[in-house]
Design a protein around this motif. Structure first.
Motif, short mmCIF file in Angstrom:
data_model
loop_
_atom_site.label_atom_id
_atom_site.label_comp_id
_atom_site.label_asym_id
_atom_site.label_seq_id
_atom_site.Cartn_x
_atom_site.Cartn_y
_atom_site.Cartn_z
N ASN A 70 11.33 17.71 25.80
CA ASN A 70 10.78 17.18 24.54
C ASN A 70 9.68 16.14 24.74
O ASN A 70 9.56 15.18 23.98
N THR A 71 8.85 16.35 25.75
CA THR A 71 7.65 15.52 25.90
C THR A 71 6.51 16.16 25.13
O THR A 71 6.30 17.37 25.22
N PRO A 72 5.75 15.41 24.36
CA PRO A 72 4.75 16.00 23.47
C PRO A 72 3.58 16.60 24.23
O PRO A 72 3.26 16.21 25.35
N GLY A 73 2.93 17.56 23.58
CA GLY A 73 1.75 18.19 24.15
C GLY A 73 0.51 17.92 23.33
O GLY A 73 0.56 17.32 22.25
N LEU A 74 -0.63 18.40 23.86
CA LEU A 74 -1.91 18.33 23.14
C LEU A 74 -2.69 19.62 23.38
O LEU A 74 -3.89 19.58 23.60
N PHE A 75 -1.97 20.75 23.32
CA PHE A 75 -2.63 22.01 23.61
C PHE A 75 -2.46 23.06 22.51
O PHE A 75 -2.94 24.19 22.64
N THR A 76 -1.79 22.71 21.40
CA THR A 76 -1.70 23.61 20.25
C THR A 76 -2.19 22.89 19.00
O THR A 76 -2.20 21.65 18.94
N ALA A 77 -2.55 23.69 18.01
CA ALA A 77 -3.03 23.10 16.75
C ALA A 77 -1.94 22.27 16.09
O ALA A 77 -2.21 21.20 15.52
N ALA A 78 -0.69 22.73 16.17
CA ALA A 78 0.41 21.97 15.56
C ALA A 78 0.60 20.62 16.25
O ALA A 78 0.89 19.61 15.59
N GLN A 79 0.43 20.60 17.56
CA GLN A 79 0.56 19.33 18.28
C GLN A 79 -0.57 18.37 17.90
O GLN A 79 -0.33 17.17 17.72
N VAL A 80 -1.78 18.89 17.78
CA VAL A 80 -2.90 18.05 17.35
C VAL A 80 -2.63 17.48 15.97
O VAL A 80 -2.84 16.28 15.72
N ASP A 81 -2.14 18.31 15.06
CA ASP A 81 -1.82 17.84 13.71
C ASP A 81 -0.72 16.78 13.74
O ASP A 81 -0.78 15.79 12.99
N GLY A 82 0.27 16.98 14.60
CA GLY A 82 1.34 16.00 14.71
C GLY A 82 0.83 14.66 15.21
O GLY A 82 1.22 13.60 14.71
N TRP A 83 -0.05 14.70 16.20
CA TRP A 83 -0.61 13.46 16.72
C TRP A 83 -1.51 12.77 15.70
O TRP A 83 -1.61 11.54 15.69
N ARG A 84 -2.13 13.56 14.82
CA ARG A 84 -2.98 12.95 13.82
C ARG A 84 -2.17 12.05 12.89
O ARG A 84 -2.66 10.99 12.45
N LYS A 85 -0.94 12.41 12.62
CA LYS A 85 -0.07 11.54 11.82
C LYS A 85 0.20 10.23 12.55
O LYS A 85 0.29 9.16 11.93
N VAL A 86 0.35 10.32 13.88
CA VAL A 86 0.57 9.12 14.68
C VAL A 86 -0.66 8.21 14.66
O VAL A 86 -0.56 7.01 14.40
#
Length: 347
Positions: A70-86
């Motif tokens: 469960n370490t986060p990624g930055l290689f899918t669109a969903a992960q990018v969107d999730g990080w944008r909330k952060v």
């Protein structure tokens, strides 16, 4: 006694920090099963936005870089969107945040990415098993080919671009703590005889290629690097490593990065081949913005900065226990003590 920690600091002409206290990268293993940051993570980082700069927990650049659950990624669109909330939460509260870009190299495990090769400079395994998942023992990695290296460099650059798309203010390339880039920089883990091994220039080639590709993609002013000159995690030290880092630091000196960050859990550790502490060695060989880390109190960090041992301080576990760490330093309030039980939730 800690007034200098609260002074603003300009990383460069485009990024200014409100104070010299950074939140160090802290792996929490709290992303969802698709490695997407959660709302709880956004709230967690948002509460710590008074730090001059937050460096995110390490973020894997592609699936085979994962070595922990469960370490986060930055290689899918969903992960990018999730990080944008952060990043939105941090910016809403007046803070700045860099993403730490990560590939674990030979510390990865195929369990996390559906099978396939573990990537490393050389086919030399790490002994032991995966933290938090002790039933998974480390595998003998594949020595990466030239084509693999070319693709890895591209993937680091793409992850940096994804980080900017996600709203990060910049990135810190994780080149420390026994992970992929660091594995190229130490003789114990790099036993290659081609242009990526054998001597200081060759062993530094991959790290510098990643730095240059990221800086070209997002700008050098938004690019930082973390390094561990002293081998202390999952590898043995070698006196020849000194030559590698002498060369690497001279090359980094020529690049106008946002900062260089020491990777060490305890900066009181000393290394014979570095002539003492890792931070002292780097400061002697690198004159630009340097971030110290490694079990410093605010008072000890303030003294070190006053003595020009480094320019900024990264604080780790105390930030887990004290979301209001900066305010407590400012007001001289006693800190809440960290305990391992705090790792099981995001507060």
């Amino acid at each position: 006694m800690t007034t200098n920690l609260l002074q603003p600091y300009d990383l460069n002409n485009t990024i200014s920090l409100n104070n010299r206290i950074l939140m160090a990268p802290l792996t929490r293993c709290m992303a969802d099963n698709e490695l997407v940051p959660t709302q709880a993570m956004a709230e967690y980082y948002g509460r710590r936005a008074e730090a001059g700069l937050i460096i995110s927990e390490a973020v894997i650049i592609r699936p085979d870089g994962q070595g922990y659950p469960n370490t986060p990624g930055l290689f899918t669109a969903a992960q990018v969107d999730g990080w944008r909330k952060v990043t939105d939460a941090v910016h809403h509260n007046g803070g700045k945040i860099f993403a730490q870009l990560w590939h674990t190299g030979r510390v990865a495990h195929p369990h996390f990415f559906g099978g396939g090769d573990v990537m490393a400079p050389s086919a030399v395994a790490v002994e032991g098993s995966v933290p938090r998942m002790r039933e998974l023992t480390y595998q003998v990695p594949k020595a990466v080919t030239h084509d693999d290296i070319t693709q890895l460099v591209k993937d680091y650059a793409q992850a940096a671009s994804n980080a900017i798309d996600a709203g990060f203010d910049g990135v810190e390339i994780h080149g420390a703590n026994g992970y992929l880039i660091d594995q190229f920089l130490h003789h114990d883990s790099n036993r290659r005889s081609d242009e990526y091994g054998g001597n200081a220039e060759n062993m530094s080639r991959f790290a510098l290629a990643v730095v240059d590709a990221v800086a070209e993609r997002i700008g050098n002013e938004r690019t930082a690097l973390r390094v561990s000159p002293g081998a202390y995690v999952n590898m043995a030290g070698d006196s020849r490593d000194r030559d590698v880092f002498d060369y690497l630091l001279a090359e980094l000196e020529r690049r106008d990065l946002a900062f260089l960050h020491i990777g060490i859990f305890d900066d009181s550790m000393e290394f014979d081949y570095l002539g003492g502490r890792a931070s002292s060695y780097v400061r002697t060989n690198y004159s630009k913005t340097l971030v110290g880390v490694g079990s410093y109190t605010a008072e000890a960090a303030s003294t070190a900065i006053a003595d020009d041992k480094f320019d900024l301080i990264a604080i780790g576990r105390p930030f887990i226990a004290n979301p209001d760490y900066v305010a407590r330093v400012r007001e001289g309030t006693e800190l809440v003590n960290y305990s391992d039980e705090m790792l099981t939730s995001l507060v």
